[in-house]
Scaffold this active site. Structure first.
Site, PDB file in Angstrom:
ATOM      1  N   ASP A 209      62.215  -8.883  -8.480  1.00 33.42           N
ATOM      2  CA  ASP A 209      63.324  -8.462  -7.634  1.00 33.42           C
ATOM      3  C   ASP A 209      63.373  -9.239  -6.326  1.00 33.42           C
ATOM      4  O   ASP A 209      62.440  -9.948  -5.966  1.00 33.42           O
ATOM      5  CB  ASP A 209      63.199  -6.967  -7.325  1.00 33.42           C
ATOM      6  CG  ASP A 209      63.616  -6.093  -8.500  1.00 33.42           C
ATOM      7  OD1 ASP A 209      64.231  -6.627  -9.440  1.00 33.42           O
ATOM      8  OD2 ASP A 209      63.308  -4.885  -8.478  1.00 33.42           O
TER       9      ASP A 209
ATOM     10  N   PRO B  56      53.644  -1.671  -1.015  1.00 28.25           N
ATOM     11  CA  PRO B  56      54.226  -1.920   0.314  1.00 28.25           C
ATOM     12  C   PRO B  56      54.664  -3.356   0.524  1.00 28.25           C
ATOM     13  O   PRO B  56      55.375  -3.642   1.479  1.00 28.25           O
ATOM     14  CB  PRO B  56      53.081  -1.559   1.266  1.00 28.25           C
ATOM     15  CG  PRO B  56      52.208  -0.639   0.478  1.00 28.25           C
ATOM     16  CD  PRO B  56      52.284  -1.135  -0.932  1.00 28.25           C
TER      17      PRO B  56
ATOM     18  N   LYS C 110      68.466  -7.784  -7.022  1.00 33.32           N
ATOM     19  CA  LYS C 110      69.546  -6.804  -6.916  1.00 33.32           C
ATOM     20  C   LYS C 110      69.696  -6.400  -5.451  1.00 33.32           C
ATOM     21  O   LYS C 110      68.709  -6.280  -4.719  1.00 33.32           O
ATOM     22  CB  LYS C 110      69.231  -5.578  -7.771  1.00 33.32           C
ATOM     23  CG  LYS C 110      68.948  -5.940  -9.231  1.00 33.32           C
ATOM     24  CD  LYS C 110      68.499  -4.749 -10.041  1.00 33.32           C
ATOM     25  CE  LYS C 110      69.652  -3.839 -10.330  1.00 33.32           C
ATOM     26  NZ  LYS C 110      69.281  -2.741 -11.231  1.00 33.32           N
TER      27      LYS C 110
ATOM     28  N   GLY D 130      57.894  -1.966  -4.102  1.00 36.01           N
ATOM     29  CA  GLY D 130      57.605  -0.539  -3.962  1.00 36.01           C
ATOM     30  C   GLY D 130      57.070   0.069  -5.241  1.00 36.01           C
ATOM     31  O   GLY D 130      56.384  -0.564  -6.029  1.00 36.01           O
TER      32      GLY D 130
ATOM     33  N   PRO E  38       0.815  -1.216   0.000  1.00 37.36           N
ATOM     34  CA  PRO E  38       0.000   0.000   0.000  1.00 37.36           C
ATOM     35  C   PRO E  38       0.847   1.264   0.000  1.00 37.36           C
ATOM     36  O   PRO E  38       0.439   2.296  -0.538  1.00 37.36           O
ATOM     37  CB  PRO E  38      -0.823  -0.126   1.292  1.00 37.36           C
ATOM     38  CG  PRO E  38      -0.043  -1.059   2.161  1.00 37.36           C
ATOM     39  CD  PRO E  38       0.635  -2.009   1.232  1.00 37.36           C
TER      40      PRO E  38
END
Length: 352
Positions: A247, A224, A269, A301, A43
């Site tokens: 890496d 991170p 490295k 990173g 309704p």
């Protein structure tokens, strides 16, 4: 299986939603994506549902009768009242309808799964009501796996199917579609080049020749370090890569997100010592791209900060590649960067 997954045809049919509050609105949001006509039985309707009626995307029925359920594709009962839910369920079942009663599994003929929507590609995920949180987690993973433009490519393929049937012999069609959905057209669509993808497919139909496999170099930052902090684009690149050069500081959990059969090459490295000289890294990533392989150069990173990314871009350009997300002319391969947005240290390190 206690339930069987099936997709219902909605075009030209109607879906009944009984209730006018938030629970009913949640179901309406789901069903408005289909071609079904919505019938809202209540309704009074909350503002969101009333707006759907005003826009002509749904109709309101104020009085509940058995006739409203006849020939419905699906009925949702979302009144929020236990007694009313049971009464409406009995009425809808008497009309022969397929019924879902919100938050009352014992009254459900059908349940609504978690959906990954790349219309017309739709993935439905269900745990039969046992673990909704798990279903949402799987949905999140699937959302990251399927690029947003995948539905556009599927729709394009659907429009071209009659032409493919005329131009491509039956014995070669599977190979053709494998190329469309696993080769250059999908790569072009994923990077937003819809016109280029369509042109590739139409040229292949006109000439009978598939576009040559184009290599690509993606310079990806792992951010991170935590795997769940990768960007969606970085994740897609990893899962599409043929070979990954990574890496020393890249978290093994990030590599686990890559395609299982992708080649992984350590080019670690360290300060004061290089396992791989930069010139050698430049040479191998360019050589792999020239072979038509999809290469990911994975760095810890941000690849643009102390990452020698400029050396690798220069090497790619010198070898004939183009820096960017669009392919130009007869470039041998593409080179693109995905820089992971590194969060401030205060957000990821414990307070001291």
């Amino acid at each position: 299986m206690k339930t069987f997954p099936m997709f219902l045809q909605m075009a030209g049919r109607h879906v009944v939603i009984v209730g006018g509050g938030e629970q009913a609105a949640q179901k309406a949001r789901l069903m408005i994506k289909t071609e079904a006509r919505l019938v809202l039985v209540a309704p009074e309707l909350d503002p969101e549902l009333a707006d759907l009626v005003q826009q002509g995307r749904a109709e309101q029925v104020a009085t509940l009768t058995i006739d409203v359920f006849r020939d419905a594709a699906l009925v949702f009962v979302a009144t929020g009242c236990v007694g009313l839910d049971y009464a409406v369920h009995a009425l809808a079942k008497a009309a022969g309808a397929l019924v879902n009663v919100v938050d009352r599994p014992a009254l459900c003929d059908a349940t609504t799964p978690s959906l990954v929507d790349r219309d017309p590609v739709v993935v439905a995920i269900s745990t039969e009501g046992t673990a909704p949180v798990l279903a949402r987690q799987i949905k999140s993973q699937m959302e990251s796996l399927l690029e947003p433009a995948l539905g556009d490519l599927a729709a394009l393929a659907g429009r071209l199917r009659p032409e493919v049937a005329r131009q491509i012999p039956r014995s070669e069609r599977r190979f053709f579609w494998d190329w469309v959905f696993g080769g250059s057209p999908r790569q072009a669509m994923a990077r937003g080049a819809a016109r280029e993808a369509a042109s590739m497919i139409k040229d292949a139909l006109a000439t009978g020749k598939l576009a040559p496999v184009q290599g690509a170099i993606a310079l990806v930052g792992a951010g991170p370090g935590a795997a769940d902090l990768l960007t969606l684009r970085a994740l897609r690149l990893l899962q599409d890569a043929d070979v990954i050069y990574y890496d020393r500081l890249v978290d093994p959990a990030v590599l686990e997100l890559a395609r299982r059969d992708a080649e992984r090459v350590f080019v670690g490295k360290e300060v004061g010592a290089c396992a791989w000289p930069q010139d050698r890294i430049n040479a191998v990533i360019v050589a792999s791209a020239r072979q038509g392989r999809k290469v990911v150069r994975l760095k810890s990173g941000d690849p643009g900060v102390f990452g020698r990314v400029s050396d690798e871009i220069a090497a790619a350009r010198a070898a004939g590649g183009k820096h960017g997300h669009q392919r130009h002319g007869n470039d041998r391969f593409r080179c693109a960067i995905d820089r992971h947005p590194v969060r401030p240290f205060r957000n990821i390190c414990p307070r001291i």
